[in-house]
Design an enzyme around this catalytic site. Structure first.
Site, short mmCIF file in Angstrom:
data_model
loop_
_atom_site.label_atom_id
_atom_site.label_comp_id
_atom_site.label_asym_id
_atom_site.label_seq_id
_atom_site.Cartn_x
_atom_site.Cartn_y
_atom_site.Cartn_z
N GLY A 366 61.66 30.66 59.76
CA GLY A 366 61.85 29.59 58.79
C GLY A 366 63.01 29.90 57.87
N GLY A 368 64.37 29.09 53.62
CA GLY A 368 64.17 28.50 52.30
C GLY A 368 65.41 28.68 51.46
N GLY A 369 65.23 28.51 50.13
CA GLY A 369 66.37 28.64 49.23
C GLY A 369 66.96 30.03 49.22
N PHE A 370 66.13 31.05 49.53
CA PHE A 370 66.60 32.44 49.54
C PHE A 370 67.48 32.70 50.76
CE2 PHE A 370 65.80 36.95 48.48
CZ PHE A 370 66.21 37.54 49.64
N GLY A 371 67.05 32.22 51.91
CA GLY A 371 67.75 32.49 53.16
C GLY A 371 66.79 32.38 54.32
N VAL A 373 64.32 33.77 57.50
CA VAL A 373 63.35 34.82 57.78
C VAL A 373 63.16 34.92 59.29
CG1 VAL A 373 61.00 35.65 57.41
CG2 VAL A 373 62.18 34.40 55.60
N LYS A 387 63.72 39.22 55.94
CA LYS A 387 64.24 38.17 55.07
C LYS A 387 65.71 38.49 54.77
CE LYS A 387 61.72 36.53 51.61
NZ LYS A 387 61.10 36.38 50.25
N ASP A 485 54.51 31.00 40.90
CA ASP A 485 54.52 30.01 41.98
C ASP A 485 53.39 30.27 42.97
OD1 ASP A 485 55.48 27.72 43.18
OD2 ASP A 485 56.83 28.80 44.50
#
Length: 675
Positions: A366, A368-371, A373, A387, A485
């Site tokens: 997947g 996300g905003g981080f990068g 995985v 990650k 969160d």
């Protein structure tokens, strides 16, 4: 002549200092302080009855037979008068000291706990327990307390805690992976050039290696300023294990058994040498020589500079202008920001590329905003989640550092485990344990066949596990952490459906005694954000309690808070559950797939606790420690409930920081399998 006298004075002073130090160490090693005791009031015996006779017989056996091997468990009697007894001496204690400690413990335990049928007592050199029920081989984490070895509070450098965690981790590994160590290990490490840290771990020998590891890791995770008070030394005591550290040497480095054979053939019952002790003596000699040399050179230098101070300004000191001073501080902060934040093991890039097949698309779990995985597999077969920070992300580096600084210092069964990482050039990569069952979100709100796997026993385990993970973050770890969160997609499930809290990129780390902060940047997910945080920017542990309450009600109902739509009203899940509670119809909120699989009283209690957690007034919400107590102790009377906070699900005009609908890093659920 004056310099000669000065050298003689310095030498005598150092010799006196070393003599005092050796006396102090010898005293510490020979002492045997009483530490703690626990006396159960569940059952008592009367003087002279059969239980006392059996207890005296057990004590006699322990005193006669245990000193030679340092451990013994035995039993005497039958039925309700049967007595189970166990004693263990510390692994570095010799036969004579062990016997003395056991004898003292059998005398003082009946003085501290008169006529009690179940008691345990700890001394510095041994521990003793007797009971009217069989406790042999059972993991005992309940009998627990801490003991500080110095009343004065000390502010340790950051290196101290890093060294302490590494030392205790290594000792735990040694004690639980090498059977010859008899679940005991001691050793030392240097946390600064001139300062040494000493540690010791031990489990009772009736404990399995797996239970021993769990006991030690649990004790180590509870070392913080609350339990140890930042003292110079501290010991965590549990029924099945003990963990101690000190800045002074406190254990014996000599073998406590008979003379050892050659190193190639170690005796099976010998006490293990302390980790790092082989270099201990040479390091001490080098330190003494170095200290004397530095002191002499410093005195000579100060004398010369003092003599010429008025003439030459020997240090070349110049007055800094205000702008220069500010620039100097700014440059130090910039250098600190560039510092490597990794505390744990590091992986080389070649290993990571090999594990993920060079970040192959088919291994991508997947993004996300981080990068992104990726799933990976190391050469030893261990599965990992990788990650990788995106080079184009604006907030990624900040979240990366936050996640590393948070998870690298935390160890708990209900937190996802950070294995290590890679930092070099533009690459920033974190390596996590791979959690096979993906996220709670996929089970709770995904396909019906997956939700059917969540019977009440599983959901109850999830609720309790998440609560215990939060308790560790808020109170039991040496950091005070607000997750900010907490939601279903950030709860990962292992193969046994145990919950693990993940995604700490947006966590807020508090000082030990700090309880609240304010921020202008609101980070989180709609439906889980507490009103005082959303509208006023107030951050406290009660923010996570609110999110936990939302999550608890979602687990019970099988419905998302913000996507819940009652046919007749415009209520969110929280208000709907509260209204049904007030109408004595609370069971209508329960997921229909749970019909016939749950205890109605137990589930009503959980709904009650969930509604307590989502009350609008933060001061009315219970602390997570109280939540855990209410979940685990059904005899506790629960307080009345105030209305829940108003829905934030449909508010669109207030920004949630860089994103408006989800967490910034957003990669919690991708650390597990998507299947």
């Amino acid at each position: 002549m004056g310099l000669t006298l000065l050298k003689i004075g310095i030498s005598r002073f150092l010799l006196l200092l070393l003599l005092l130090l050796s006396i102090h160490v010898d005293h510490a090693m020979s002492s045997n302080e009483f530490l703690l005791r626990r006396c159960s009031v569940a059952a008592n015996y009367t003087d002279g009855d059969e239980f006392e006779v059996n207890m005296d017989s057990v004590f006699s056996t322990l005193k006669n037979e245990a000193p030679s091997i340092g451990f013994l468990n035995t039993t005497k009697g039958q039925g309700t008068e049967e007595v189970y007894g166990l004693v263990q001496c510390r692994g570095d204690v010799g036969k004579e000291e062990c016997g003395t400690c056991i004898t003292r413990s059998t005398i003082e335990i009946v003085q501290y706990c008169p006529n009690t049928k179940d008691a345990i007592i700890w001394f510095e050199k041994c521990q003793l327990r007797y009971s009217n029920t069989n406790f042999f081989g059972l993991l005992n984490l309940n009998d627990s307390n801490s003991w500080s070895w110095a009343n004065s509070s000390v502010e340790y450098p950051e290196e101290f805690y890093d060294s302490l965690g590494s030392l205790l981790k290594n000792l735990t590994s040694a004690a639980t992976t090498e059977p010859s160590r008899l679940m005991f290990a001691r050793g030392e490490t240097e946390y600064t050039i001139r300062q040494t840290l000493y540690g010791l771990v031990q489990c009772t020998r009736d404990t399995s290696l797996a239970d021993c590891k769990e006991c030690l890791e649990t004790a180590i995770s509870q070392i913080n300023s609350t339990t140890c008070g930042d003292s110079k030394g501290c010991e965590l005591l549990k029924g099945s294990c003990r963990v101690r550290f000190d800045t002074n040497s406190f254990y014996s480095t000599t073998d406590t058994t008979s003379p050892s054979p050659p190193p190639s053939s170690p005796p099976p019952n010998s006490s293990p040498p302390p980790i790092g002790s082989q270099k201990s003596e040479s390091r001490k000699r080098v330190f003494i020589i170095l200290a004397i040399s530095i002191l002499i050179v410093a005195l000579i230098g100060c004398t010369i500079c003092g003599f010429y101070w008025w003439k030459r300004d020997c240090f070349g000191r110049k007055e800094l202008k205000p702008g220069q001073l500010q620039g100097n501080v700014a440059s130090q902060q910039t250098a600190f920001a560039r510092a490597d934040p990794m505390d744990g093991p590091t992986f080389d890039l070649a290993t990571i590329r090999s594990a993920t097949n060079d970040f192959a698309p088919e291994n991508k779990l997947g993004e996300g905003g981080f990068g992104a995985v990726y799933r990976g597999e190391l050469r030893d077969g261990q599965e990992i989640a990788v990650k990788r920070l995106s080079r184009n992300t604006e907030n990624g580096p900040k979240q990366f550092d936050t996640e590393v600084q948070t998870l690298a210092k935390l160890q708990h069964r209900n937190l996802v485990r950070l294995l290590g990482g890679f930092l070099e050039g533009g690459e920033k990569i974190l390596i996590y344990e791979f959690v096979r069952n993906s996220s709670l979100d996929n089970f709770l709100f995904g396909e019906p066949r997956k939700r059917m796997q969540l019977d009440w026993a599983v959901r109850s385990k999830l609720i309790n596990g998440i609560a215990r993970g939060l308790l560790y973050l808020h109170e039991d770890s040496r950091l005070r952490i607000v997750h900010r969160d907490l939601k279903a997609s950030n709860i990962l499930l292992d193969e046994d459906m145990n919950p693990k809290i993940s995604d700490f990129g947006t966590a807020k780390i508090f000082d030990t005694y700090q309880t609240q902060a304010e921020t202008f940047e609101i980070i989180g997910t709609r439906g889980y954000i507490a009103p005082e945080y959303f509208f006023e920017g107030k951050v406290s542990v009660k923010l996570d309690v609110f999110s936990f309450g939302v999550l608890l009600l979602e687990i019970i109902s099988g419905k998302r808070n913000c996507s819940f739509n009652h046919q007749e009203t415009d209520e969110n899940l929280l208000y709907y559950a509260w209204r049904l509670w007030m109408e004595n119809k609370a069971l209508q909120v329960v997921d229909q797939t749970l019909d016939g699989t749950c205890d109605k009283n137990e589930i009503l209690r959980c709904i009650h606790i969930g509604l307590l957690c989502v009350q609008e007034d933060a001061s009315s919400r219970p602390k997570i420690s109280k939540v855990v107590a209410m979940l685990e102790n059904i005899s506790l009377i629960l307080p009345s409930i105030l209305p829940p906070a108003p829905s934030i699900c449909k508010i669109r005009n207030i920004s949630l920081g860089p994103q408006t609908s989800s967490t910034i890093s957003g990669t919690g659920s991708e650390l597990g399998s998507s299947t």
